[in-house]
Scaffold this active site. Structure first.
Site, PDB file in Angstrom:
ATOM      1  N   HIS A   1     -19.885  41.375   1.570  1.00  0.00           N
ATOM      2  CA  HIS A   1     -21.228  41.837   1.203  1.00  0.00           C
ATOM      3  C   HIS A   1     -21.623  43.041   2.053  1.00  0.00           C
ATOM      4  O   HIS A   1     -22.768  43.144   2.514  1.00  0.00           O
ATOM      5  CB  HIS A   1     -22.247  40.708   1.370  1.00  0.00           C
ATOM      6  CG  HIS A   1     -22.080  39.602   0.364  1.00  0.00           C
ATOM      7  ND1 HIS A   1     -22.339  39.776  -0.981  1.00  0.00           N
ATOM      8  CD2 HIS A   1     -21.662  38.313   0.511  1.00  0.00           C
ATOM      9  CE1 HIS A   1     -22.087  38.634  -1.621  1.00  0.00           C
ATOM     10  NE2 HIS A   1     -21.674  37.738  -0.745  1.00  0.00           N
TER      11      HIS A   1
ATOM     12  N   ASP B   1     -19.806  34.625   4.088  1.00  0.00           N
ATOM     13  CA  ASP B   1     -19.519  34.079   2.768  1.00  0.00           C
ATOM     14  C   ASP B   1     -18.847  35.105   1.875  1.00  0.00           C
ATOM     15  O   ASP B   1     -18.988  36.312   2.060  1.00  0.00           O
ATOM     16  CB  ASP B   1     -20.802  33.588   2.103  1.00  0.00           C
ATOM     17  CG  ASP B   1     -21.821  34.707   1.922  1.00  0.00           C
ATOM     18  OD1 ASP B   1     -22.055  35.444   2.892  1.00  0.00           O
ATOM     19  OD2 ASP B   1     -22.367  34.867   0.810  1.00  0.00           O
ATOM     20  N   GLU B   2     -18.152  34.615   0.894  1.00  0.00           N
ATOM     21  CA  GLU B   2     -17.605  35.425  -0.205  1.00  0.00           C
ATOM     22  C   GLU B   2     -16.921  36.706   0.290  1.00  0.00           C
ATOM     23  O   GLU B   2     -17.162  37.790  -0.232  1.00  0.00           O
ATOM     24  CB  GLU B   2     -18.722  35.748  -1.210  1.00  0.00           C
ATOM     25  CG  GLU B   2     -19.302  34.489  -1.840  1.00  0.00           C
ATOM     26  CD  GLU B   2     -20.446  34.767  -2.791  1.00  0.00           C
ATOM     27  OE1 GLU B   2     -20.574  34.020  -3.788  1.00  0.00           O
ATOM     28  OE2 GLU B   2     -21.223  35.709  -2.555  1.00  0.00           O
ATOM     29  N   ALA B   3     -16.084  36.544   1.292  1.00  0.00           N
ATOM     30  CA  ALA B   3     -15.295  37.676   1.803  1.00  0.00           C
ATOM     31  C   ALA B   3     -13.939  37.649   1.117  1.00  0.00           C
ATOM     32  O   ALA B   3     -13.121  36.779   1.379  1.00  0.00           O
ATOM     33  CB  ALA B   3     -15.141  37.573   3.313  1.00  0.00           C
TER      34      ALA B   3
END
Length: 543
Positions: free
Chosen positions: A250, A315-317
């Protein structure tokens, strides 16, 4: 008799008699409680139109009055809160929130061992006055309440990136939190769509990174002066503001603002609506990355003096597991080296953590399985992105066991119950809200009713958790991909914030929907006077 209070108190005994609240009623406080008394008088006037009279503590109050006291009488009738405080204070010391409230025909008394405890008791008294207010007076039932929270961390995570919500909106959200005894506002300050906080050594973060938001929405950021004012405003109402700086994923806004962070070859997926989904994260192998992270931490941490924690995202890497783990481990060390504690989304459990860290659990197992098997994700995600998203979801089942094995406590934020960006299932009695209900809310998520937000438990419904002792607290998340205005934000927050408060504070198990719905209905009179927007659910008999 059910008192019109949310969250429900631990103990409440109703007696014969009433107290008439009017402008003649004095509020007696002195010393360290004078600020709490002044806020209470101001809030009651806004909530109900009743202008109470402030009486200096040294003066003699004639007739019925409200007295505020630092006192520990009977608070041990309620067990101390479980979990951790976002400000790092001791639950049974400087930040004990247990309190008493007694109302008789002769007046009212609010007491507790700390100013914060007295503030919580006054919050209950505020709700009672607002619920009974009529024509400039309020007749309150005689009652004795001894109360205290189930969990010490009761939070709301607010996304100010996809839509930038400025200081005036944030103050309204702080007021909502304070009214519901929610004591943490977690600000999601950075993401792919924007950067919302000043870093003086990196001016392009706000010059470039803050220009826009999702779609064609206007951007913005909080200056250091604005953030200081917001943090102080929240602290005065016993709400701790916790900053989140998302990394290593992100990071599109950061990378676009600081060219030295850009990868040699950018990786993104076209979403087909004029936007793209960035797959690039901050690279832990580059010295530029760590110079950037240290600059950001050195600038951000002083802006949040009341927070013992820095949220590092995690998160969401979309990178190899070992690369992600290396990044999280080093970022955590840098936070600890600056005297702060680490909190991050559940994916940080895939790295090396300490038992003092906090893992924020958000991917609820049953919903993850349904998302993988369902059609909504397949319809929303381009084919080249779909396997990446599904791969990350599949890893989620191991995060909570990994965190618990390390002795790391969980911050409970399951998407199934506490993601407030999902569509409302309840119909509204307002036609304009029916239009908004079909438009606002992430279509990926099934709609949820107000009742569903009540009928679950942070321990019983979290796989692997056996007791309150394994939990840091409970926190909802308000993401703003589909939220564009203040009214839409409030429409998604209320009355869901009331359900969060009930789950995080109240000790009642199992939940009684009929009792809760009756208490919830009384809240709308105060919300109306405050000018707040809320879902007029047809399932609730609103005051």
């Amino acid at each position: 008799m059910s008192l019109p209070l949310i969250p429900a108190p631990a103990t409440a005994t109703v007696h014969e008699g009433t107290l008439l609240v009017s402008e003649a009623l004095g509020v007696v406080a002195s010393g360290e409680l004078s600020d709490a008394a002044a806020r209470f008088v101001a809030d009651v006037r806004t909530d109900s139109g009743i202008a109470l009279t402030s009486v200096p503590g040294a003066a003699t109050a004639h007739g019925p009055h409200i007295t505020l006291l630092i006192d520990k009488t009977d608070i041990d009738d309620v067990a101390p809160a479980a979990g951790l405080r976002a400000d790092g204070k001791a639950i049974t010391g400087d930040a004990d929130e247990r309190h008493g409230l007694e109302i008789t025909s002769e007046g009212a008394r609010v007491w507790g061992p700390t100013p914060e405890a007295v503030h919580r008791g006054l919050t209950s008294l505020r709700q009672l006055i607002a619920a009974h207010a009529q024509d400039g007076t309020a007749a309150l039932p005689a009652v004795r309440i001894i109360d205290g929270p189930r969990f010490a961390w009761r939070g709301l995570s607010l996304d100010v990136v996809r839509t930038f919500h400025g200081p005036d909106v944030i103050r309204r959200v702080v007021d909502m939190c304070s009214l519901h005894k929610v004591n943490v506002l977690h600000l999601h300050l950075t993401d792919d769509q924007g950067w919302r906080i000043e870093v003086p050594s990196r001016p392009t973060l706000t010059e470039v990174g803050a220009r826009g938001a999702s779609g064609d929405r206007p951007g913005g950021y909080f200056s250091r002066t604005e953030m200081a004012d917001l943090v102080a405003y929240a602290a005065e109402r016993f709400v701790t503001v916790v900053p989140e700086i998302g990394m290593p994923g992100h990071a599109t806004a950061a990378i676009s603002s600081c060219p030295e962070l850009a990868p040699a070859e950018a990786h993104s997926v076209d979403l087909g609506d004029g936007t793209s989904f960035g797959l690039d994260g901050l690279d832990p192998a580059r010295t530029e990355t760590w110079a950037f992270v240290e600059d950001v931490l050195d600038a951000v941490i002083p802006q949040f003096p009341h927070s013992a924690y820095v949220h590092i995202g995690g998160d969401e890497a979309y990178m190899p597991d070992e690369v992600h783990a290396a990044f999280v481990g080093r970022a955590a060390e840098l936070v600890r080296a600056r005297g702060k504690r680490v909190v991050g989304w559940q994916e940080i459990a895939r790295a090396s953590l300490s038992s003092a860290d906090v893992v924020q659990y958000w991917m609820e197992a049953a919903e993850v399985e349904a998302t993988i098997a369902g059609e909504a994700l397949k319809q929303m995600a381009p084919p080249e992105l779909l396997p990446i998203l599904i791969g990350n979801l599949k890893k989620a089942q191991h995060d909570v066991p990994s965190a618990l094995a390390l002795g790391t406590r969980l911050l409970i934020s399951p998407s199934a119950w506490l993601y407030f960006d999902r569509p409302h299932a309840d119909a509204s009695s307002d036609a304009a809200q029916e239009e908004a209900r079909g438009r606002v809310g992430m279509p990926l998520y099934p709609a949820k009713s107000i009742r569903a937000g009540l009928e679950w438990d942070p321990v019983d419904d979290t796989p692997g958790v056996e007791s309150d002792a394994q939990i840091a607290g409970v926190e909802a998340a308000m993401w703003c991909e589909t939220v564009e205005t203040r009214d839409e934000l409030e429409f998604m927050l209320l009355p869901r914030l009331s359900g969060l408060a009930e789950k995080a504070w109240a000790r009642r198990k199992p939940a009684d929907w009929n009792d809760y719905a009756a208490r919830l209905g009384h809240q709308s009179a105060l919300w109306q006077r405050r000018g707040w927007n809320w879902l007029r659910s047809v399932e609730i008999d609103w005051a």
